[in-house]
Enzyme design. Structure first.
Site, mmCIF file in Angstrom:
data_model
loop_
_atom_site.group_PDB
_atom_site.id
_atom_site.type_symbol
_atom_site.label_atom_id
_atom_site.label_comp_id
_atom_site.label_asym_id
_atom_site.label_seq_id
_atom_site.Cartn_x
_atom_site.Cartn_y
_atom_site.Cartn_z
ATOM 1 N N HIS A 11 38.392 42.260 46.773
ATOM 2 C CA HIS A 11 37.662 41.605 47.859
ATOM 3 C C HIS A 11 38.598 40.907 48.830
ATOM 4 C CE1 HIS A 11 37.806 38.110 45.004
ATOM 5 N NE2 HIS A 11 37.883 37.415 46.112
ATOM 6 N N ASP A 24 36.977 45.133 41.099
ATOM 7 C CA ASP A 24 37.486 44.189 42.088
ATOM 8 C C ASP A 24 39.018 44.168 42.041
ATOM 9 O OD1 ASP A 24 37.751 42.279 44.022
ATOM 10 O OD2 ASP A 24 36.888 40.630 42.863
ATOM 11 N N SER A 67 42.101 33.917 44.138
ATOM 12 C CA SER A 67 41.727 35.320 43.920
ATOM 13 C C SER A 67 42.938 36.233 43.891
ATOM 14 C CB SER A 67 40.786 35.799 45.028
ATOM 15 O OG SER A 67 39.462 35.449 44.758
#
Length: 370
Positions: free
Chosen positions: A216, A246, A329
């Site tokens: 993402h 992801d 992330s």
């Protein structure tokens, strides 16, 4: 639900990675927090005092079959692997192999069928579910954003399964952890700031190096990536945010930058990464990231479905009790020199962090860590 463990290894680091606190599943015996020395020790598998290793224990469970076992986990008190079994014959086989047998009611086939039904019929934002091996049931965790109506709907759906499934409430928000651009040590592409995961290379061409991070992060309009001092490090070459994945890839493309095959560890030390594997339930792991820095705790759940508050759903995630935040992330999950996962998102209030298993990403791109 998980019982949190206090962390004593909170430290500051200087590059783009991830880390923080964990817990234990329902009805499981309390597991002691490992010492910082244990957490930082390079190992090629979970250290056990006796019996088969984690990989061998999993192979034993696979041979028993999905109706005769519900999975494997590490008993951190006895430092041996436990294989759950549904019948006496399987228990005897586990004991003969040197592992610890534990009788349970439901096998993997039954529990996974419940999870698969949830995956098919629900996408409720703010929820997470999967098989909880030690408690021998499917547990749905609903965060503070989930309405009473949605919780009631989940409970009604699971009621026919009796004690094989339950819904519990947790605090906080379940969200992805890319952040808005701001100061600090991170990687950014003009749209989002994220954390550097693992340096990887092509199996067919070791001179071709790249950076693994969250999908993402790379699935944005910005394609050129820089580190905190503004230096160019590479460009987006792929992202996979379909089918519950992801992970993304950045081509390492600056001859003046050395792309080391390591991650930031305790006190800013460089931890060499030499191979990759799947995590083990209840093993001690460490993480690093530009916002939350380095920290260690346990893997508390595996193969979980996460429904983020923005509507994105990921599946097959490992869950660690490591508090993460926006900007973390893509950061790495590791145990010694073993690469384990990439941070997808977190519930910082409940201290859950959700990791994409790294081997799936490596296989997708034909890459390896080094």
């Amino acid at each position: 639900m998980f019982r949190k463990f206090p962390l004593s290894t909170k430290t500051l680091i200087t590059v783009s990675l991830v880390g923080s606190a964990l817990a234990v599943a329902p009805n499981a015996a309390a597991q002691p927090e490992p010492s910082p020395a244990q957490s930082a020790r390079p190992v090629h598998d979970v250290a056990v005092a006796g019996g088969p290793s984690g990989g061998a224990a999993q192979q034993l469970a696979d041979r028993l079959g999905r109706s005769h076992t519900a999975g494997v986990y590490l008993d951190r008190v006895q430092r041996r692997f436990v294989v759950t079994v549904t019948d006496a014959k399987s228990a005897a086989a586990v004991k003969d192999a040197g592992a610890i047998p534990r009788r349970v009611t439901y096998g993997t086939a039954h529990l996974e069928s419940i999870k698969n039904r949830l995956d098919t019929h629900f996408r409720t934002p703010g929820t997470m579910w999967g098989v909880d091996v030690p408690s021998n049931r499917v547990v749905v965790r609903a965060d503070s954003t989930v309405s009473r109506r949605d919780v009631a709907a989940l409970k009604r759906y699971l009621a026919p399964f009796g004690k094989a499934a339950e819904v519990i409430r947790i605090s906080g928000r379940t969200e992805r952890t890319a952040g808005a651009i701001n100061g600090g040590d991170y990687i950014e592409n003009g749209v989002v700031s994220c954390s550097y995961g693992f340096t990887v290379r092509k199996k067919s061409d070791p001179n071709y190096k790249a950076i693994l991070t969250a999908g993402h992060c790379t699935n944005t309009s910005g394609t050129d990536w820089r580190k905190s001092d503004g230096s160019y490090i590479g460009y987006t070459t792929g992202h996979n945010v379909a089918d519950g994945n992801d992970f993304g890839l950045i081509r390492a493309y600056n001859g003046s930058v050395t792309y080391y095959g390591n991650v930031e560890a305790k006190d800013g030390a460089a931890q060499d990464i030499s191979y990759s594997r799947d995590s083990r339930l209840y093993e001690s792991v460490c993480a690093s990231g530009y916002r939350s820095k380095f920290d260690c705790n346990l893997v508390g759940m595996k193969n979980q479905t996460i429904n983020y508050s923005d509507g994105m759903t990921v599946t097959g995630m490992d869950v660690a009790g490591i508090c993460r935040n926006h900007g973390d992330s893509g950061g790495p999950l590791f145990d010694g020199d073993a690469a384990l996962g990439l941070l997808s998102g977190s519930n910082d209030s409940a201290c859950y962090s959700y990791y994409q298993p790294v081997n799936e990403a490596l296989a997708w791109y034909g890459m390896e860590v080094f």
